[in-house]
Motif scaffolding. Sequence first.
Motif, PDB file in Angstrom:
ATOM      1  N   ASN A 121       1.041  -1.382   0.168  1.00 49.59           N
ATOM      2  CA  ASN A 121      -0.329  -0.404  -0.048  1.00 49.59           C
ATOM      3  C   ASN A 121       0.945   1.350   0.142  1.00 49.59           C
ATOM      4  N   ARG A 122       1.708   1.438   0.947  1.00 48.14           N
ATOM      5  CA  ARG A 122       3.050   2.190   0.855  1.00 48.14           C
ATOM      6  C   ARG A 122       3.457   2.676  -0.355  1.00 48.14           C
ATOM      7  N   LEU A 123       3.883   1.418  -1.078  1.00 50.97           N
ATOM      8  CA  LEU A 123       4.597   1.337  -2.595  1.00 50.97           C
ATOM      9  C   LEU A 123       3.282   2.096  -3.185  1.00 50.97           C
ATOM     10  N   ASN A 124       2.498   1.589  -3.887  1.00 46.48           N
ATOM     11  CA  ASN A 124       1.281   2.515  -4.410  1.00 46.48           C
ATOM     12  C   ASN A 124       0.899   3.630  -4.164  1.00 46.48           C
ATOM     13  N   ALA A 125       0.913   4.317  -2.474  1.00 49.43           N
ATOM     14  CA  ALA A 125       1.073   5.295  -2.415  1.00 49.43           C
ATOM     15  C   ALA A 125       1.961   6.181  -2.537  1.00 49.43           C
ATOM     16  N   ILE A 126       3.536   5.927  -3.150  1.00 47.98           N
ATOM     17  CA  ILE A 126       4.575   6.496  -3.115  1.00 47.98           C
ATOM     18  C   ILE A 126       4.329   6.625  -5.138  1.00 47.98           C
ATOM     19  N   VAL A 127       3.772   5.664  -5.577  1.00 59.01           N
ATOM     20  CA  VAL A 127       3.869   6.015  -7.492  1.00 59.01           C
ATOM     21  C   VAL A 127       3.024   6.534  -7.742  1.00 59.01           C
ATOM     22  N   GLU A 128       1.801   6.562  -7.135  1.00 58.68           N
ATOM     23  CA  GLU A 128       0.473   7.340  -7.021  1.00 58.68           C
ATOM     24  C   GLU A 128       1.073   9.399  -6.742  1.00 58.68           C
ATOM     25  N   LYS A 129       1.524   9.342  -5.803  1.00 55.08           N
ATOM     26  CA  LYS A 129       1.851  11.132  -5.858  1.00 55.08           C
ATOM     27  C   LYS A 129       3.197  11.075  -6.212  1.00 55.08           C
ATOM     28  N   VAL A 130       4.105   9.779  -7.357  1.00 53.63           N
ATOM     29  CA  VAL A 130       5.202  11.079  -7.830  1.00 53.63           C
ATOM     30  C   VAL A 130       4.107  10.934  -9.766  1.00 53.63           C
TER      31      VAL A 130
END
Length: 66
Positions: free
Chosen positions: A14-23
């Motif tokens: 979930n954290r990785l997905n949040a990072i990808v979305e933010k970037v």
Amino acid sequence: MAEKKEMSFEEKLNRLNAIVEKVENETLPIEESLKLYEEGNALIKELEATLKEAEKKIGQLHEVTK
């Protein structure tokens, strides 16, 4: 000082997905982008290691049940 709890596989994903979305969706300063990239890369390595270990265990179980 409180100890940091190890994140579960799902929390890391979930954290990785949040990072990808933010970037992908925000204009970020280069410093923040690099920091997020490093964090994401570390998460990917941890997730891959967990998946490889699970695959190994499944293979061992499969051998036992033959």
